[in-house]
Design a protein around this motif. Structure first.
Motif, PDB file in Angstrom:
ATOM      1  N   ARG A 373       0.850  -1.200   0.000  1.00  0.00           N
ATOM      2  CA  ARG A 373       0.000   0.000   0.000  1.00  0.00           C
ATOM      3  C   ARG A 373       0.883   1.247   0.000  1.00  0.00           C
ATOM      4  NH1 ARG A 373      -3.433  -1.082   5.086  1.00  0.00           N
ATOM      5  NH2 ARG A 373      -2.018  -2.556   6.021  1.00  0.00           N
ATOM      6  N   THR A 374       0.459   2.246  -0.733  1.00  0.00           N
ATOM      7  CA  THR A 374       1.255   3.460  -0.894  1.00  0.00           C
ATOM      8  C   THR A 374       0.326   4.649  -1.099  1.00  0.00           C
ATOM      9  OG1 THR A 374       2.909   2.109  -2.042  1.00  0.00           O
ATOM     10  CG2 THR A 374       3.215   4.479  -2.097  1.00  0.00           C
ATOM     11  N   ASP A 375       0.369   5.590  -0.168  1.00  0.00           N
ATOM     12  CA  ASP A 375      -0.445   6.802  -0.279  1.00  0.00           C
ATOM     13  C   ASP A 375       0.102   7.729  -1.353  1.00  0.00           C
ATOM     14  OD1 ASP A 375      -2.646   7.288   1.880  1.00  0.00           O
ATOM     15  OD2 ASP A 375      -1.038   6.300   2.980  1.00  0.00           O
ATOM     16  N   ASP A 376      -0.720   8.697  -1.754  1.00  0.00           N
ATOM     17  CA  ASP A 376      -0.267   9.729  -2.670  1.00  0.00           C
ATOM     18  C   ASP A 376       0.784  10.606  -1.994  1.00  0.00           C
ATOM     19  OD1 ASP A 376      -1.978   9.052  -4.807  1.00  0.00           O
ATOM     20  OD2 ASP A 376      -3.634  10.116  -3.859  1.00  0.00           O
ATOM     21  N   SER A 377       1.724  11.103  -2.783  1.00  0.00           N
ATOM     22  CA  SER A 377       2.714  12.056  -2.290  1.00  0.00           C
ATOM     23  C   SER A 377       2.114  13.454  -2.287  1.00  0.00           C
ATOM     24  CB  SER A 377       3.969  12.028  -3.164  1.00  0.00           C
ATOM     25  OG  SER A 377       4.613  10.773  -3.076  1.00  0.00           O
ATOM     26  N   VAL A 378       2.669  14.314  -1.421  1.00  0.00           N
ATOM     27  CA  VAL A 378       2.203  15.699  -1.306  1.00  0.00           C
ATOM     28  C   VAL A 378       3.424  16.617  -1.425  1.00  0.00           C
ATOM     29  CG1 VAL A 378       1.027  17.408   0.127  1.00  0.00           C
ATOM     30  CG2 VAL A 378       0.322  14.998   0.215  1.00  0.00           C
ATOM     31  N   VAL A 379       3.341  17.589  -2.311  1.00  0.00           N
ATOM     32  CA  VAL A 379       4.446  18.527  -2.523  1.00  0.00           C
ATOM     33  C   VAL A 379       3.897  19.943  -2.627  1.00  0.00           C
ATOM     34  CG1 VAL A 379       5.799  16.778  -3.762  1.00  0.00           C
ATOM     35  CG2 VAL A 379       4.389  18.378  -5.051  1.00  0.00           C
ATOM     36  N   ARG A 380       4.807  20.895  -2.607  1.00  0.00           N
ATOM     37  CA  ARG A 380       4.460  22.297  -2.829  1.00  0.00           C
ATOM     38  C   ARG A 380       5.688  22.996  -3.393  1.00  0.00           C
ATOM     39  NH1 ARG A 380       4.633  24.383   3.487  1.00  0.00           N
ATOM     40  NH2 ARG A 380       6.903  24.463   3.642  1.00  0.00           N
ATOM     41  N   SER A 381       5.505  24.188  -3.910  1.00  0.00           N
ATOM     42  CA  SER A 381       6.643  24.977  -4.365  1.00  0.00           C
ATOM     43  C   SER A 381       6.940  26.066  -3.346  1.00  0.00           C
ATOM     44  CB  SER A 381       6.373  25.601  -5.733  1.00  0.00           C
ATOM     45  OG  SER A 381       5.287  26.518  -5.674  1.00  0.00           O
ATOM     46  N   PHE A 382       8.210  26.362  -3.199  1.00  0.00           N
ATOM     47  CA  PHE A 382       8.650  27.450  -2.321  1.00  0.00           C
ATOM     48  C   PHE A 382       9.807  28.146  -3.015  1.00  0.00           C
ATOM     49  CE2 PHE A 382      11.571  28.997   1.039  1.00  0.00           C
ATOM     50  CZ  PHE A 382      10.730  29.917   1.661  1.00  0.00           C
ATOM     51  N   ALA A 386      10.847  22.862  -5.455  1.00  0.00           N
ATOM     52  CA  ALA A 386       9.839  21.930  -4.966  1.00  0.00           C
ATOM     53  C   ALA A 386      10.204  21.466  -3.573  1.00  0.00           C
ATOM     54  CB  ALA A 386       9.737  20.730  -5.904  1.00  0.00           C
ATOM     55  N   GLN A 387       9.211  21.309  -2.721  1.00  0.00           N
ATOM     56  CA  GLN A 387       9.394  20.765  -1.386  1.00  0.00           C
ATOM     57  C   GLN A 387       8.429  19.603  -1.192  1.00  0.00           C
ATOM     58  OE1 GLN A 387       8.864  24.218   1.285  1.00  0.00           O
ATOM     59  NE2 GLN A 387      11.027  23.974   1.770  1.00  0.00           N
ATOM     60  N   VAL A 388       8.972  18.447  -0.882  1.00  0.00           N
ATOM     61  CA  VAL A 388       8.146  17.272  -0.637  1.00  0.00           C
ATOM     62  C   VAL A 388       7.636  17.315   0.803  1.00  0.00           C
ATOM     63  CG1 VAL A 388       8.117  14.754  -0.519  1.00  0.00           C
ATOM     64  CG2 VAL A 388       9.407  15.904  -2.323  1.00  0.00           C
ATOM     65  N   GLN A 389       6.327  17.235   0.960  1.00  0.00           N
ATOM     66  CA  GLN A 389       5.716  17.218   2.291  1.00  0.00           C
ATOM     67  C   GLN A 389       5.383  15.797   2.750  1.00  0.00           C
ATOM     68  OE1 GLN A 389       5.030  20.578   3.936  1.00  0.00           O
ATOM     69  NE2 GLN A 389       6.686  20.607   2.446  1.00  0.00           N
ATOM     70  N   GLY A 714       8.469  20.008  11.807  1.00  0.00           N
ATOM     71  CA  GLY A 714       7.142  20.224  11.246  1.00  0.00           C
ATOM     72  C   GLY A 714       6.653  21.647  11.268  1.00  0.00           C
ATOM     73  N   VAL A 715       7.134  22.470  12.209  1.00  0.00           N
ATOM     74  CA  VAL A 715       6.693  23.863  12.261  1.00  0.00           C
ATOM     75  C   VAL A 715       7.086  24.598  10.985  1.00  0.00           C
ATOM     76  CG1 VAL A 715       7.073  26.067  13.468  1.00  0.00           C
ATOM     77  CG2 VAL A 715       6.606  23.993  14.780  1.00  0.00           C
ATOM     78  N   PHE A 716       8.168  24.165  10.328  1.00  0.00           N
ATOM     79  CA  PHE A 716       8.601  24.840   9.103  1.00  0.00           C
ATOM     80  C   PHE A 716       7.828  24.371   7.873  1.00  0.00           C
ATOM     81  CE2 PHE A 716      12.388  25.716  11.756  1.00  0.00           C
ATOM     82  CZ  PHE A 716      12.332  27.100  11.673  1.00  0.00           C
ATOM     83  N   GLN A 717       6.766  23.583   8.070  1.00  0.00           N
ATOM     84  CA  GLN A 717       5.796  23.395   6.990  1.00  0.00           C
ATOM     85  C   GLN A 717       4.983  24.671   6.787  1.00  0.00           C
ATOM     86  OE1 GLN A 717       4.291  18.890   6.849  1.00  0.00           O
ATOM     87  NE2 GLN A 717       4.010  19.818   8.848  1.00  0.00           N
ATOM     88  N   SER A 740      13.993  19.780   0.622  1.00  0.00           N
ATOM     89  CA  SER A 740      13.354  19.728  -0.689  1.00  0.00           C
ATOM     90  C   SER A 740      13.008  18.291  -1.057  1.00  0.00           C
ATOM     91  CB  SER A 740      14.258  20.349  -1.764  1.00  0.00           C
ATOM     92  OG  SER A 740      15.497  19.663  -1.841  1.00  0.00           O
ATOM     93  N   ARG A 741      13.967  17.357  -0.956  1.00  0.00           N
ATOM     94  CA  ARG A 741      13.750  15.983  -1.422  1.00  0.00           C
ATOM     95  C   ARG A 741      13.021  15.121  -0.400  1.00  0.00           C
ATOM     96  NH1 ARG A 741      19.324  13.595  -3.017  1.00  0.00           N
ATOM     97  NH2 ARG A 741      19.951  14.603  -1.062  1.00  0.00           N
ATOM     98  N   VAL A 742      13.143  15.439   0.879  1.00  0.00           N
ATOM     99  CA  VAL A 742      12.475  14.672   1.933  1.00  0.00           C
ATOM    100  C   VAL A 742      11.712  15.631   2.829  1.00  0.00           C
ATOM    101  CG1 VAL A 742      14.224  12.854   1.882  1.00  0.00           C
ATOM    102  CG2 VAL A 742      14.457  14.722   3.515  1.00  0.00           C
ATOM    103  N   PRO A 743      10.691  15.159   3.532  1.00  0.00           N
ATOM    104  CA  PRO A 743       9.855  16.071   4.324  1.00  0.00           C
ATOM    105  C   PRO A 743      10.610  16.737   5.471  1.00  0.00           C
ATOM    106  CG  PRO A 743       8.721  13.982   3.939  1.00  0.00           C
ATOM    107  CD  PRO A 743      10.143  13.790   3.496  1.00  0.00           C
ATOM    108  N   THR A 744      10.242  17.988   5.745  1.00  0.00           N
ATOM    109  CA  THR A 744      10.778  18.680   6.917  1.00  0.00           C
ATOM    110  C   THR A 744      10.127  18.171   8.195  1.00  0.00           C
ATOM    111  OG1 THR A 744      11.319  20.870   7.800  1.00  0.00           O
ATOM    112  CG2 THR A 744       9.111  20.591   6.890  1.00  0.00           C
ATOM    113  N   ASN A 745       8.966  17.526   8.074  1.00  0.00           N
ATOM    114  CA  ASN A 745       8.291  16.993   9.255  1.00  0.00           C
ATOM    115  C   ASN A 745       8.889  15.644   9.639  1.00  0.00           C
ATOM    116  OD1 ASN A 745       7.046  14.970   7.599  1.00  0.00           O
ATOM    117  ND2 ASN A 745       5.463  16.435   7.008  1.00  0.00           N
ATOM    118  N   ASP A 746       8.200  14.901  10.499  1.00  0.00           N
ATOM    119  CA  ASP A 746       8.759  13.641  10.995  1.00  0.00           C
ATOM    120  C   ASP A 746       8.903  12.569   9.920  1.00  0.00           C
ATOM    121  OD1 ASP A 746       8.943  14.812  13.428  1.00  0.00           O
ATOM    122  OD2 ASP A 746       7.644  13.400  14.501  1.00  0.00           O
TER     123      ASP A 746
END
Length: 785
Positions: A373-382, A386-389, A714-717, A740-746
């Motif tokens: 099982r694999t959820d959708d990825s979430v990203v944004r631009s900054f 690109a930043q992967v969330q 995570g606060v820097f999301q 950018s390539r990996v999440p800033t959160n946990d």
């Protein structure tokens, strides 16, 4: 001349051998190409100019899904061999080839699917070497059809001919299929669902003649469907329907967290949101993540899709089924994870009735199993990057390349929330798909199954296992139960900074600002507002947000007003001003204040996340949350982006420095009482946090000589905070590293754990050679590489 060539990277299952065959044939080179456990090998013979061009083009013109990491060549004696061939795969001692992520349907397949004369016309499972399922169907290595979930689908004569033809686009495309021999779609009407009036009968039914047309009709009528994707089931409904999203939200027990919306193409995305060039590239990439975009005013999307949020998560179709379904509906659709809140995504048909039957009225599914099982990825631009969330489908299991060899095999178990794990070998870190919050048995089972799958795929037998210091994390307990491994405990916020360093391919030392909600500190208290001097081996805590109690412990996370009580008590004592947060919670205020003062069931915390919670409650934004981080997220949404004012917070002490969060809360209260609107107060608070981060780093640069700052946690999301902090630091001539390539959160913690474990072990055994002078702070050296 004749050259022996070795190509490493993502070069199997992506059409690399036929590409090499075609390239060599075009250049009139003789020789051969094949697969082995490490990647692709080749020998080419011909004139020197053609051989040189081959070595250039093998990287520059590689197939769309290929990632060429290394090409090595050496001259060998000519053999006079005639012609060029693809030879049989060779076995090896240890598998080290890389596996491609699932990829969105390519343009060639879409053209065929739209062509009435093509034998795959409107076929929901069309794919080729350049697109389609990969990671989610792989059961083992080597990546061949018998070791995928396509094993039970016997290729018809036409598909087999394509599969075995080196000149064909489907040569060795393991999921290749067609309507005659491949998976089939069906629509099941679920007992207890909401499809009354559409032929629903007691129990599931799978005899609907045109599943796509029936599913599209149900969606247009406002019903909720479970739809099988690449990595699991989604819950879908019409995103423009006035009540459908609210119905889905109530059944899913997801009170406020936004839903993602799928639209047919980039033009449709631009009608709903502001889309810059980076966003457009992300939306249309082969990875097809959910992209967080600023919403336009007056869009037809129902309010219940993303209540109170300035942004909308948008994605484009990434399977043929999605394309066909959206065309049938003719409107944007909600597409959210097929689960009940806090549970992992459902990925097996047999689980849909029990776990989604009370939510969805029907199930649009097929008979190709999902292995992982694999959820959708979430990203944004900054700022044009690109930043992967959330790093999952479309990115996993592609490696995060490292700037060093980790030595022994490593497993890093990650954190509790937004869990990922990581296995590392050689110069690669394989960060897992998003597992979720390890707070129930089903998610824990997904975690353990995922680890076993990765160990098999990448031939990893962990010698070293890294884990978080928090003794109650299920990931930590899993690690401590393992035998015959070297265990390495890694402090949570050190892992955050190390993750940022690895993300940026750096080793440090840096000034690390790790701001999040919760992390177990080396002193046994709850950290989360940390200023560290750190590299990939060790760290020293140089500053923090001055600690306050968390009255009720974990209850204070669920009820931000408790943090407001703790901060207001510190600021005003018995003379707390008459504020709405006090009035709203008057029944429990004194008891919670007493708890904070006594320290009983009120652990001390330096958490930046809890400070944001307190301010959100003081401003009347959120007293209790329905999902992790909600109060801080809504505080950011309220804040005026044009406000430039900033509250000031004192920086006290020396070793460590302590930031007065109480000053920031007191400034918020003063402005509120003076009639300043919450939007301005929220913005001044954000700007004040950014300003004090920069001031603390300025002081620490003086004492350490370090001019690079890494931001993680995570606060820097929070984009408003991140932007203001980067501005404030760069204005002081700091070099700033962000994720950018990996999440800033946990979700990025496991990568940090893995690289720390590798460096600590190498430093302890004397295997490393220092490349940066060691820095000493108050007599405590940092071990650096």
């Amino acid at each position: 001349m004749r050259m022996a060539v070795r190509i490493d990277g993502v070069v199997q299952g992506v059409g690399f051998r036929p590409f090499v065959y075609g390239l060599a044939t075009r250049l009139r080179l003789s020789g051969h190409v094949g697969n082995d456990a490490s990647g692709v090998f080749a020998e080419v013979e011909g004139d020197a100019a053609a051989t040189k061009e081959f070595l250039r083009a093998v990287t520059a013109e590689a197939p769309p899904l290929a990632v060429v990491e290394d090409v090595r060549s050496r001259e060998i004696p000519p053999t006079g061999e005639a012609g060029f061939t693809i030879v049989a795969s060779l076995a090896g001692d240890e598998a080290s080839t890389l596996i491609s992520a699932d990829s969105a349907t390519c343009d060639d397949c879409l053209r065929e699917m739209a062509d009435p004369a093509d034998r795959r016309y409107r076929y929901p499972f069309i794919n080729c070497t350049n697109c389609g399922p990969r990671f989610t169907i792989v059961r083992g290595v080597p990546y061949d059809r018998p070791l995928t979930t396509m094993a039970d689908f016997v290729m018809c004569e036409a598909c087999s001919a394509e599969y075995h033809d080196p000149a064909d686009r489907r040569f060795h495309a393991q999921p290749v299929c067609c309507p005659a021999c491949g998976p089939r779609l069906r629509l099941d009407l679920l007992t207890g669902g909401d499809t009354a009036g559409h032929g629903a009968q007691p129990g599931p039914r799978a005899d609907i003649d045109d599943p796509l047309a029936a599913a599209a009709r149900l969606l247009r009528d406002g019903h909720v469907l479970a739809v099988k994707g690449l990595g699991g089931f989604h819950l879908a409904t019409d995103a423009t329907h006035p009540t459908a999203s609210a119905t889905l939200r109530a059944r899913k027990h997801r009170e406020d967290k936004p839903f993602a919306v799928m639209v047919p193409d980039l033009a449709a995305a631009r009608e709903l949101c502001e889309v810059n060039d980076v966003d457009a590239e992300l939306l249309t990439s082969r990875r097809r993540p959910i992209v967080l975009l600023p919403k336009r005013h007056g869009t037809p999307i129902a309010d219940a899709v993303a209540p109170g949020n300035r942004r909308l998560g948008v994605l484009l179709p990434y399977t043929p089924l999605h394309h066909l379904l959206l065309a049938g509906v003719g409107r944007p659709i909600v597409l959210t994870s097929g689960n009940i809140s806090d549970e992992p995504i459902v990925y097996r048909d047999e689980d849909v009735v029990d776990r989604l039957g009370a939510i969805a009225g029907a199930m649009l599914t097929h008979d190709r199993p999902i292995h992982i099982r694999t959820d959708d990825s979430v990203v944004r631009s900054f700022r044009r990057t690109a930043q992967v969330q959330r790093r999952s489908r479309g990115y996993v299991p592609e490696a995060v390349p490292l700037e060093f060899d980790v030595g022994r095999h490593i497993l890093a178990c990650g954190a509790e929330l937004k869990n990922t794990f990581c296995v590392a070998k050689g110069r690669h870190a394989f960060l897992s798909h998003h597992i979720g919050d390890l707070e129930n048995f089903e998610t824990l089972r997904s975690f353990t199954q995922g680890i076993e799958h990765f160990r098999a795929l990448f031939d990893v037998q962990p010698d070293v296992v890294a884990y978080d210091l928090h003794p109650e994390y299920l990931s930590t307990k899993y690690a401590l139960d393992l035998s015959d491994v070297e265990l390495v405990g890694v402090q949570h916020h050190h892992a955050h900074i190390a993750s940022c360093l690895a993300d940026n391919r750096e080793r440090g030392p840096v000034l690390g600002v790790a701001f999040d909600g919760t992390g177990y500190g080396t002193d046994g208290t709850i950290w989360g507002g940390e200023f560290l001097l750190a590299d990939l081996t060790s760290f020293r805590r140089l500053g923090l947000i001055d600690s306050v109690p968390m009255p009720g412990g974990a209850k204070a996370i669920k009820q931000p007003w408790r943090m407001a009580a703790a901060y207001l008590d510190r600021a005003y004592g018995d003379d707390v001003p008459d504020l709405g947060v006090v009035t709203r919670n008057a029944a429990d205020w004194r008891a919670v204040r007493s708890m904070a003062r006594s320290g009983v069931n009120a652990p001390s915390t330096s958490s930046a996340g809890r400070l944001f919670d307190a301010v959100a409650a003081v401003l009347g934004i959120r007293d209790a949350i329905n999902y992790e981080g909600q109060a801080a997220i809504e505080l950011e949404q309220v804040a005026s982006p044009s406000e430039r004012g900033a509250y000031e917070a004192a920086v006290m002490g020396d070793d460590p420095l302590r930031v007065s969060g109480v000053d920031l809360v007191r400034a918020c209260v003063a402005d509120l009482r003076a009639g300043v609107v919450p939007a301005v107060v929220a913005a001044r608070f954000h700007n004040g946090v950014a300003d004090v981060i920069a001031r603390v780093c300025d002081r620490l640069r003086t004492s350490t000589g370090i001019g690079t700052v890494a931001l993680s946690g995570g606060v820097f999301q929070n984009l408003l905070l991140l932007g203001a902090t980067v501005d404030a630091l760069e204005q002081r001539d700091f070099r700033v590293l962000i994720h950018s390539r990996v999440p800033t959160n946990d979700g990025g913690i496991s990568l940090g754990q893995a690289v720390i474990a590798a460096h600590q072990r190498r430093a302890a055994t004397g295997e490393t050679t220092p490349v940066v002078a060691a820095t000493s702070v108050s007599g405590s050296p940092l071990l650096l590489e």
